[in-house]
Design an enzyme around this catalytic site. Sequence first.
Site, short mmCIF file in Angstrom:
data_model
loop_
_atom_site.label_atom_id
_atom_site.label_comp_id
_atom_site.label_asym_id
_atom_site.label_seq_id
_atom_site.Cartn_x
_atom_site.Cartn_y
_atom_site.Cartn_z
NE ARG A 49 21.15 -21.40 5.38
CZ ARG A 49 22.02 -21.98 4.21
NH1 ARG A 49 21.34 -21.89 3.10
NH2 ARG A 49 23.25 -22.28 4.28
CG HIS A 84 27.39 -19.37 6.21
ND1 HIS A 84 26.82 -20.77 6.82
CD2 HIS A 84 27.45 -20.00 4.75
CE1 HIS A 84 26.48 -21.50 6.07
NE2 HIS A 84 26.69 -21.24 4.76
CD GLN A 108 30.70 -22.54 3.11
OE1 GLN A 108 29.67 -22.91 2.81
NE2 GLN A 108 31.92 -23.07 2.41
CG ASP A 112 29.13 -15.36 -0.88
OD1 ASP A 112 28.45 -16.18 -1.64
OD2 ASP A 112 28.43 -15.04 0.12
CB CYS A 157 30.12 -20.36 0.63
SG CYS A 157 29.28 -19.06 0.19
NE ARG A 188 29.04 -25.93 5.23
CZ ARG A 188 27.79 -25.29 4.91
NH1 ARG A 188 27.63 -24.96 3.86
NH2 ARG A 188 26.69 -25.12 5.80
N1 NVA Z 1 25.98 -14.89 1.23
C1 NVA Z 1 25.20 -15.93 0.62
C2 NVA Z 1 25.69 -17.15 0.98
C3 NVA Z 1 24.96 -18.41 0.91
C4 NVA Z 1 25.41 -19.75 1.17
C5 NVA Z 1 23.93 -15.84 1.35
O1 NVA Z 1 23.38 -15.19 2.51
O2 NVA Z 1 22.80 -15.75 0.58
N1 CP Z 2 27.09 -22.59 1.02
C1 CP Z 2 26.18 -22.87 1.52
O1 CP Z 2 25.53 -22.57 2.52
O2 CP Z 2 25.21 -23.64 0.71
P1 CP Z 2 23.69 -23.80 0.73
O3 CP Z 2 22.97 -22.44 0.71
O4 CP Z 2 23.25 -24.55 -0.34
O5 CP Z 2 23.12 -24.37 2.17
#
Ligand code: NVA
Ligand code: CP
Length: 298
Positions: free
Chosen positions: A102, A129, A132, A217, A257, A285
């Site tokens: 990540r 992502h 997800q 989101d 998500c 997930r």
């Molecule tokens: N769009 C959000 C998704 C988190 C799972 C982010 O990138 O923070």
């Molecule tokens: N939806 C998602 O990826 O959640 P986290 O940021 O908690 O991993």
Amino acid sequence: MRHFLSELDLTADEFRTIIQRGSELRKQWEAHENEASLPRRVLAMIFEKSSTRTRVSFEAGMAQLGGHAIYLSPNDTQLGRGEPLSDTARVLSQMVDVISVRTFSHEALERFSEVSTVPVINALTDLLHPCQMLADMQTFLDHRGDITGKRVAWIGDGNNMCNSYINTARLLDFQLVYACPDGYQPNEHILAGAKGQAQRAASPEEACKNSDLIVTDVWASMGQEEEQQAREQAFQGYEITTDMMALANDDALFMHCLPAHRGEEVSADVIDGHQSVVWEEAGNRLHAQKALLEFLLL
Ligand code: NVA
Ligand code: CP
């Protein structure tokens, strides 16, 4: 060897096979039957951003499959002291079977995967992502069957999740109708690749009309915290409310998500209401990623 950096790294058949296997693994898990199909396999998980769901689902998933997962953050690895990601990829490849990352830059993840000699999984970048997406598509499959030909509304920021929905519309052949304010549009290359599968709606209401699934989101993603106030202004009128849900088909589902902000991108009565499947979506997930790990490692 395969990597999973984007939805488009899979064929449509492979994507469907993984989510069907995810559904099967969910049923097994509910029956307290875990198939330890990856004994002694090890996953290294690099997290340069926060996570609840992604970390726990990968870690629990590897344990249930008979393997092990190692959580690595910049705070307590040499990454935080400047060791390049690419050197880290080479080193980890000598020790583990699969690596999830990540991070911020999708290009950095691509460079990482080019030097890794084990499969690399995108656990979220600023661009996409895809893990997800596996969970979301498994959730739709479990509730409504095949998503091909359905109409999906994306409301809010043209962010990583929105880009992933556009890629998946192209892959699984559903119609994605998105409503994002000016200045917050999805990635133009991803849009161009999707051709007619993704259409911009004139308003959030227009996007919601006759849809089978409504998705949103957060308005400020990780790394955009200082833009929160400006974004709250720009996204006025983009909150998913019961009025917006009423424009969709009667059996439309709501997904997010998570983490969510009630009263910003979604009202409490929608996310906690009868059309919302967000808890199962989060739970999937675990199952979808176990299926992904089997796909990459077996
Ligand atoms: N769009 C959000 C998704 C988190 C799972 C982010 O990138 O923070
Ligand atoms: N939806 C998602 O990826 O959640 P986290 O940021 O908690 O991993």
